[in-house]
Scaffold this motif. Structure first.
Motif, mmCIF file in Angstrom:
data_model
loop_
_atom_site.group_PDB
_atom_site.id
_atom_site.type_symbol
_atom_site.label_atom_id
_atom_site.label_comp_id
_atom_site.label_asym_id
_atom_site.label_seq_id
_atom_site.Cartn_x
_atom_site.Cartn_y
_atom_site.Cartn_z
ATOM 1 N N ASP A 199 0.816 -1.226 0.000
ATOM 2 C CA ASP A 199 0.000 0.000 0.000
ATOM 3 C C ASP A 199 0.844 1.268 0.000
ATOM 4 O OD1 ASP A 199 -2.356 -1.587 0.099
ATOM 5 O OD2 ASP A 199 -2.193 -1.718 2.282
ATOM 6 N N TRP A 204 -1.985 8.301 -8.216
ATOM 7 C CA TRP A 204 -3.383 7.929 -8.082
ATOM 8 C C TRP A 204 -4.162 8.546 -9.239
ATOM 9 C CZ3 TRP A 204 -0.012 9.560 -4.564
ATOM 10 C CH2 TRP A 204 0.248 8.733 -3.448
ATOM 11 N N TRP A 211 -7.585 8.499 -4.818
ATOM 12 C CA TRP A 211 -6.742 9.102 -3.776
ATOM 13 C C TRP A 211 -7.315 8.823 -2.393
ATOM 14 C CZ3 TRP A 211 -2.253 11.270 -2.433
ATOM 15 C CH2 TRP A 211 -2.209 12.080 -1.313
ATOM 16 N N ASN A 214 -6.837 5.278 -1.489
ATOM 17 C CA ASN A 214 -5.459 4.815 -1.701
ATOM 18 C C ASN A 214 -5.391 3.680 -2.716
ATOM 19 O OD1 ASN A 214 -2.651 4.992 -1.297
ATOM 20 N ND2 ASN A 214 -2.680 3.415 0.297
ATOM 21 N N LYS A 239 2.439 12.826 1.574
ATOM 22 C CA LYS A 239 1.049 12.899 1.156
ATOM 23 C C LYS A 239 0.228 13.913 1.957
ATOM 24 C CE LYS A 239 0.195 8.417 1.433
ATOM 25 N NZ LYS A 239 -0.549 7.146 1.259
#
Length: 256
Positions: A199, A204, A211, A214, A239
């Protein structure tokens, strides 16, 4: 030494989203950016040379397309634009800055997602670039290749890998090519050396809630020669703010 790489998906758009306000708050020594989508006359002074940095760029001939850049706190000994192949170089995909025995490269591999003709261009790039990578590692230089490689290497590197096995970016031929870069030539995927967790993505889609949920791909890398990779001590995919559909990949190297 801290190095950041980011596909900005339009450097002027990233500027409007606060990238150049965020950058001075980082302790980055070198910043590699891709997909400028601009020519030099289009860029403001703040983009051409942010405070504390020297700026270098390799723009595409086609307006609003591709292009790569490097910001450095230190003036390099040499800057190289392109790999000497016209079809590739006119798309602005390779910029190299040399600092002593260290070469840092901002790299933007083609995407094949827009059609068969672009996938053919991608395969052409891969065929041409593999011996370039071999020659570089044979030179004995320390090398860090930063950028958007447009390939997710393994199943762990994208959320929906089963549904994407026939899509550009996760084709068997592309993944095998990247395996050759690591297993045959000897480069190291620095992020994966430090972080084996699932992950962990750097891109994205703007479609749906990719987004938020994820549902991403890890296609942005810092790929280095083994001695350099051994000096990497910390890696982060940033992020907290969004400057692009990609996220900055930040890696700290000790004693470079």
């Amino acid at each position: 030494m801290q190095i950041i790489t980011l596909n900005v998906n339009g450097v002027r758009a990233a500027a409007r989203k606060g990238f150049y306000q965020w950058l001075p708050q980082q302790s980055a020594d070198i910043v590699c950016i891709q997909e400028l989508k601009a020519q030099l006359p289009d860029l403001s002074d703040d983009i051409l040379a942010p405070a504390g940095y020297h700026g270098y760029f390799h723009c595409a001939l086609k307006k609003g397309y591709s292009g790569v850049g490097i910001y450095s706190r230190f003036e390099p000994d040499r800057v190289v634009e392109g790999i000497g192949v016209e079809e590739i170089d006119q798309e602005g995909r390779y910029l190299q800055a040399d600092f002593g025995n260290l070469s840092v490269i901002s790299l933007y591999l083609p995407s094949g997602s827009s059609g068969d003709h672009r996938q053919a261009s991608k395969f052409f790039f891969l065929d041409i670039f593999l011996p370039v990578l071999q020659e570089m590692i044979n030179s004995g230089r320390d090398i860090i290749l930063c950028g958007d490689w447009n390939i997710a290497h393994k199943e762990i590197d994208l959320k929906n890998w089963r549904a994407n096995q026939k899509n550009s970016g996760f084709l068997p031929e592309e993944r095998e090519w990247l395996s050759r870069v690591f297993d045959e030539i000897g480069y190291v995927d620095v992020f994966r050396r430090l972080n084996p967790a699932p992950d962990q993505y750097t891109w994205w889609s703007n479609r749906g809630q990719a987004w938020t949920n994820n549902v991403g791909w890890r296609i942005d890398y810092q790929i280095a020669t083994p001695d350099v990779a051994e000096k990497a001590v910390e890696a982060e995919i940033y992020k907290e703010s969004r400057f692009s559909d990609h996220a900055p990949l930040i890696i700290h190297y000790d004693a470079l």
